[in-house]
Write a protein that holds these residues in place. Structure first.
Motif, PDB file in Angstrom:
ATOM      1  N   LYS A  97       0.775  -1.098   0.064  1.00 23.54           N
ATOM      2  CA  LYS A  97       0.041  -0.152  -0.102  1.00 23.54           C
ATOM      3  C   LYS A  97       0.904   1.267  -0.186  1.00 23.54           C
ATOM      4  CE  LYS A  97      -3.453   2.317   2.351  1.00 23.54           C
ATOM      5  NZ  LYS A  97      -4.270   2.346   3.853  1.00 23.54           N
ATOM      6  N   ARG A 100       2.692   1.504  -3.363  1.00 26.96           N
ATOM      7  CA  ARG A 100       1.706   2.166  -4.525  1.00 26.96           C
ATOM      8  C   ARG A 100       1.423   3.746  -4.269  1.00 26.96           C
ATOM      9  NH1 ARG A 100      -2.983  -2.478  -5.220  1.00 26.96           N
ATOM     10  NH2 ARG A 100      -1.553  -3.899  -5.903  1.00 26.96           N
ATOM     11  N   GLU A 101       1.315   4.289  -3.101  1.00 28.40           N
ATOM     12  CA  GLU A 101       1.080   5.397  -2.612  1.00 28.40           C
ATOM     13  C   GLU A 101       2.486   6.435  -3.030  1.00 28.40           C
ATOM     14  OE1 GLU A 101       0.160   5.997   1.732  1.00 28.40           O
ATOM     15  OE2 GLU A 101      -1.670   5.131   1.202  1.00 28.40           O
TER      16      GLU A 101
END
Length: 187
Positions: A97, A100-101
């Motif tokens: 996560k 991806r950010e």
């Protein structure tokens, strides 16, 4: 020796099985489906073993009404293996996560992408454990062991109920005494 029907068993482990089930299991252990081999002697890669797994999955799917969106995994290790699986899966999801950010902010090929994810891992990743019994103690210890190569600050025992009593797990302290990790403000 008492007859099986005379015994009342209240152990914390496996429950008593009906005698008919034990007899059928004993027969399979000696000669599974007239193969001349014990169930324990059949190769785990064989068509017979694969059929056992397929039949078991089908029976569990029906019995427990498991939807097609789910799968059944047969894994060794018992409950203790879940201590590792939970940590490894949750940390992997957390890292992905964050990756991806960072990719969204910096671009896919940015040389700073990995540097940012590593910094966020070091600064932000914390696993809080409420140690209220022997199983949660083992879980927190396994998490600390798995994450130790990254450093010693990733596992936070927010409460250890033994510390508020005589060293036993006989009470859970009030929530306002727990030291949960506070999320760091972004920016």
């Amino acid at each position: 020796m008492p007859d099986r029907s005379e015994v009342a068993y209240f152990g914390a482990g496996p429950a008593p099985l009906p005698t008919e089930v034990l007899v059928k299991g004993a027969e399979a252990f000696v000669n599974f489906q007239n193969t001349g081999l014990s169930l324990a002697e059949i190769s785990h890669r064989s068509q017979t073993a694969n059929q056992i797994l397929a039949d078991t999955k089908a029976a569990l799917t029906t019995l427990l009404e498991i939807p097609d969106s789910h799968d059944i995994l047969f894994m060794h290790g018992g409950g203790s293996a879940e201590f590792s699986a939970v940590v490894l899966n949750m940390v992997a999801v957390w890292v992905e996560k964050r990756r991806r950010e960072a990719e969204k902010d910096l671009g896919q090929n940015s040389p700073k992408l990995i540097e940012r994810v590593r910094r966020e891992l070091r600064d932000d990743l914390r696993l809080d454990y409420l140690v209220t019994g022997s199983w949660s103690l083992k879980a927190s210890q396994e998490a600390a062991n798995l994450l130790e190569p990254l450093g010693n600050d990733f596992v936070n025992v927010a409460v250890d109920s033994r510390k508020s009593t005589s060293g036993k797990f006989d009470n859970i302290p009030p929530e306002d005494t727990w030291t949960l990790t506070q999320p760091r403000a972004k920016g």
